[in-house]
Structures are given as structure tokens and as C-alpha cells.
Design a protein around this motif. Structure first.
Motif, PDB file in Angstrom:
ATOM      1  N   GLU A  84       0.876  -1.161   0.028  1.00 23.32           N
ATOM      2  CA  GLU A  84      -0.105  -0.172   0.045  1.00 23.32           C
ATOM      3  C   GLU A  84       0.960   1.230  -0.136  1.00 23.32           C
ATOM      4  O   GLU A  84       0.438   2.190  -0.658  1.00 23.32           O
ATOM      5  CB  GLU A  84      -0.980   0.066   1.315  1.00 23.32           C
ATOM      6  N   PHE A  85       1.739   1.187   0.722  1.00 25.28           N
ATOM      7  CA  PHE A  85       2.914   2.561   0.765  1.00 25.28           C
ATOM      8  C   PHE A  85       3.554   2.608  -0.528  1.00 25.28           C
ATOM      9  O   PHE A  85       3.715   3.622  -0.934  1.00 25.28           O
ATOM     10  CB  PHE A  85       3.887   2.535   1.992  1.00 25.28           C
ATOM     11  N   ALA A  88       1.664   3.760  -3.179  1.00 23.49           N
ATOM     12  CA  ALA A  88       0.759   5.017  -2.954  1.00 23.49           C
ATOM     13  C   ALA A  88      -0.735   4.977  -2.668  1.00 23.49           C
ATOM     14  O   ALA A  88      -1.420   5.962  -3.275  1.00 23.49           O
ATOM     15  CB  ALA A  88       1.110   6.082  -3.851  1.00 23.49           C
ATOM     16  N   THR A  89      -1.123   3.594  -2.429  1.00 19.45           N
ATOM     17  CA  THR A  89      -2.564   3.580  -2.126  1.00 19.45           C
ATOM     18  C   THR A  89      -3.053   3.457  -0.812  1.00 19.45           C
ATOM     19  O   THR A  89      -4.342   3.267  -0.413  1.00 19.45           O
ATOM     20  CB  THR A  89      -3.054   2.210  -2.730  1.00 19.45           C
ATOM     21  N   TRP A  90      -2.208   3.834   0.081  1.00 23.34           N
ATOM     22  CA  TRP A  90      -2.525   3.732   1.522  1.00 23.34           C
ATOM     23  C   TRP A  90      -3.596   5.034   1.822  1.00 23.34           C
ATOM     24  O   TRP A  90      -4.648   4.802   2.547  1.00 23.34           O
ATOM     25  CB  TRP A  90      -1.328   3.861   2.448  1.00 23.34           C
ATOM     26  N   ASP A  91      -3.141   6.395   1.487  1.00 29.31           N
ATOM     27  CA  ASP A  91      -4.100   7.273   1.698  1.00 29.31           C
ATOM     28  C   ASP A  91      -5.447   7.152   1.085  1.00 29.31           C
ATOM     29  O   ASP A  91      -6.379   7.541   1.703  1.00 29.31           O
ATOM     30  CB  ASP A  91      -3.725   8.595   0.823  1.00 29.31           C
ATOM     31  N   MET A  92      -5.740   6.521  -0.042  1.00 28.23           N
ATOM     32  CA  MET A  92      -6.828   6.157  -0.552  1.00 28.23           C
ATOM     33  C   MET A  92      -7.775   5.099   0.130  1.00 28.23           C
ATOM     34  O   MET A  92      -8.989   5.258   0.385  1.00 28.23           O
ATOM     35  CB  MET A  92      -6.849   5.736  -2.080  1.00 28.23           C
ATOM     36  N   VAL A  94      -7.227   4.547   3.542  1.00 27.76           N
ATOM     37  CA  VAL A  94      -7.847   5.029   4.870  1.00 27.76           C
ATOM     38  C   VAL A  94      -8.912   6.139   4.777  1.00 27.76           C
ATOM     39  O   VAL A  94      -9.605   6.460   5.608  1.00 27.76           O
ATOM     40  CB  VAL A  94      -6.440   5.587   5.645  1.00 27.76           C
ATOM     41  N   LEU A  95      -9.090   6.803   3.348  1.00 24.44           N
ATOM     42  CA  LEU A  95     -10.047   7.602   3.316  1.00 24.44           C
ATOM     43  C   LEU A  95     -11.517   6.872   3.010  1.00 24.44           C
ATOM     44  O   LEU A  95     -12.543   7.647   2.862  1.00 24.44           O
ATOM     45  CB  LEU A  95      -9.740   8.505   2.151  1.00 24.44           C
ATOM     46  N   TYR A 169       3.697  -3.056   8.037  1.00 21.43           N
ATOM     47  CA  TYR A 169       3.358  -1.749   8.537  1.00 21.43           C
ATOM     48  C   TYR A 169       4.183  -0.659   8.750  1.00 21.43           C
ATOM     49  O   TYR A 169       4.188   0.562   8.326  1.00 21.43           O
ATOM     50  CB  TYR A 169       1.987  -1.749   9.405  1.00 21.43           C
ATOM     51  N   ARG A 172       7.414  -0.651   6.006  1.00 20.90           N
ATOM     52  CA  ARG A 172       6.655  -0.103   4.789  1.00 20.90           C
ATOM     53  C   ARG A 172       7.589  -0.431   3.691  1.00 20.90           C
ATOM     54  O   ARG A 172       7.737   0.109   2.562  1.00 20.90           O
ATOM     55  CB  ARG A 172       6.816   1.588   4.889  1.00 20.90           C
TER      56      ARG A 172
END
Length: 265
Positions: A84-85, A88-92, A94-95, A169, A172
């Protein structure tokens, strides 16, 4: 309020994706590629089943299952968060409306199910080998022995999977998490028992009383018997395996009686 099982598994898209979605992506290849990869494993599996049914060899089956699950646990888990890190899909993620419990348990339970599937592949081999070796696999005592074997092996694999998920986690980086997990296993399973044996040897050299209750054989029988309580106790499975080997090498009525009394505690 919905039960945890429904929130974490049934209605959890993270669980479905990591258990089914990635599997579909893996097998969504030309049929000849899938067969060329799967066929050798199928042939080896049935050849191994024939060998253990003919010659026994339960120790070989246990060794293969130990190495398979303890290697697969970090390999299947090391990239779950790191991916996910890195992508760059981690922010999406958690939103979304998913809770932290759904994200974490969805990833963890998907690997938990895979570990159970792999363990189930070794169960028939273990039963065939033990039945050929002991000629009494249908007895309650031998069924208990088989269940304990799976408990010792699978419980450690689950623990390693959980630790690797935590490392994925925080570090990363998938490969770094896998390397740290493997290094931790080597230390706990092999280096630490060597230091423990060295400590006992130094006690003997110093003239201390014989610490028989601290030896691997004694600790192995204790953890082997006590693990039947099904409590999530963190113990060294190599030490517990000593109790397993002692059981396999001492199939006598006296040992049967002691085993039954210890299991009923």
C-alpha cells in the motif's frame, strides 16, 4: 451492532480482495502456464502420499510441513501493508468508510485462511504416515497426537504471520519486513536454544545441581502437554517438538498413561 465475524469477513472487501481477488489475478493466465506450474506440485504430492503410505516416515511429513508453513507465513504477509505504501494507495484506503479493524483483520484473516488451507494439505499425509508407522492412528490418543502436531506447527505460523504484518506496516518495505521476520525466526528457533544449552552446560561446569527441569526434554514435554489447553501461549515450537519426538520414540503403555493424565489437566 453487527458481530465481528460479519464485519471482518463477510462484509469486508479487504478480506475478499486479498483472499479471492489476488488469487484470481494469479490464475488469470493462459491455461498452459497454470498447468505447467501446478502439475509438478500435484505429481510430487501424490508421490509423497504413496511413499508415506508405504514406508511411514511421519517425521519427514512433519519436517516438510514445518518448513513449508514457516517459510510461507512471512512470504505471504510481508507485502500486505508495504504494498500500500509502495504503490501510494494507503491514503486512498484510509479515506474509505472501512474501519481500522476491517483493514487490519481483513489482511490478517485472509492469510490465516491460506495457512489453514496449506496445513490441510499435509493432514492426510500425516495421517497416512502415522497410521503406517504406529498402526493405531484411529485411537483417541493418536487423534489427539495428530491434532497437537497441527496446533504446534500452525500456531507458530500464525504468530509469524501476525508479526510480519506488523513489520510490514512499520517498516513499509516488503523485502525488509520479510528479512526481519526470517531473521527473528532463526534467532528464536535456533540461536536461542543454542544459548540455552550453553547456559546449562556452564551450570554443570560450575558444579551447580543438575537442572533437569530446565532441559529441553523436560520443557518440551511441559509445553507439549500444556499446549492442549488451546491458549494463545507464545512458546518455542522447536522445544515443543522435542515432546513430539519423545512421544513418537516412546510408545509404551507407561508413557501413554502419563500422556493421558497430562492432557486432562
Amino acid at each position: 451492532m453487527k458481530p465481528l465475524w460479519q464485519r471482518w469477513v463477510v462484509e469486508n472487501p479487504v478480506f475478499r480482495y486479498h483472499l479471492l481477488g489476488q488469487t484470481r489475478l494469479t490464475v488469470a493466465r493462459p491455461l498452459w502456464q497454470v498447468l505447467s506450474v501446478a502439475l509438478p506440485f500435484v505429481v510430487i504430492y501424490f508421490w509423497l502420499a504413496y511413499q508415506v503410505a508405504t514406508n511411514g516416515l511421519p517425521a519427514l511429513v512433519i519436517t516438510l510441513e514445518v518448513f513449508a508453513l514457516w517459510l510461507l507465513a512471512p512470504l505471504m504477509t510481508h507485502s500486505l501493508f508495504a504494498m500500500e505504501f509502495e504503490k501510494a494507495t494507503w491514503d486512498m484506503l484510509v479515506l474509505t468508510r472501512l474501519t481500522a479493524g476491517q483493514i487490519v483483520m481483513g489482511k490478517f484473516l485472509s492469510r490465516f485462511v491460506m495457512l489453514l488451507v496449506f496445513a490441510s494439505l499435509f493432514t492426510p499425509l500425516l495421517w497416512l504416515a502415522a497410521n503406517r508407522e504406529f498402526n493405531d492412528m484411529a485411537s483417541p490418543l493418536m487423534v489427539l497426537w495428530g491434532l497437537k502436531v497441527q496446533w504446534v506447527i500452525v500456531s507458530w505460523a500464525i504468530l509469524v504471520s501476525a508479526v510480519t504484518l506488523w513489520l510490514s506496516y512499520h517498516l513499509r518495505r516488503g523485502m525488509v519486513a520479510a528479512a526481519a521476520s526470517f531473521a527473528g525466526q532463526v534467532f528464536v528457533l535456533f540461536i536461542l536454544p543454542i544459548f540455552w544449552a550453553l547456559f546449562l552446560t556452564l551450570l554443570q561446569i560450575a558444579g551447580a545441581p543438575d537442572p533437569s527441569y530446565l532441559r529441553l526434554e523436560t520443557l518440551g514435554r511441559f509445553t507439549w502437554f500444556f499446549s492442549w489447553s488451546w491458549l494463545p501461549i507464545v512458546y518455542n515450537p522447536i522445544v515443543a517438538a522435542v515432546g513430539l519426538l519423545s512421544f513418537g520414540q516412546a510408545l509404551t503403555p507407561r508413557f501413554f498413561g502419563a500422556f493421558g493424565k497430562a492432557s486432562s489437566i
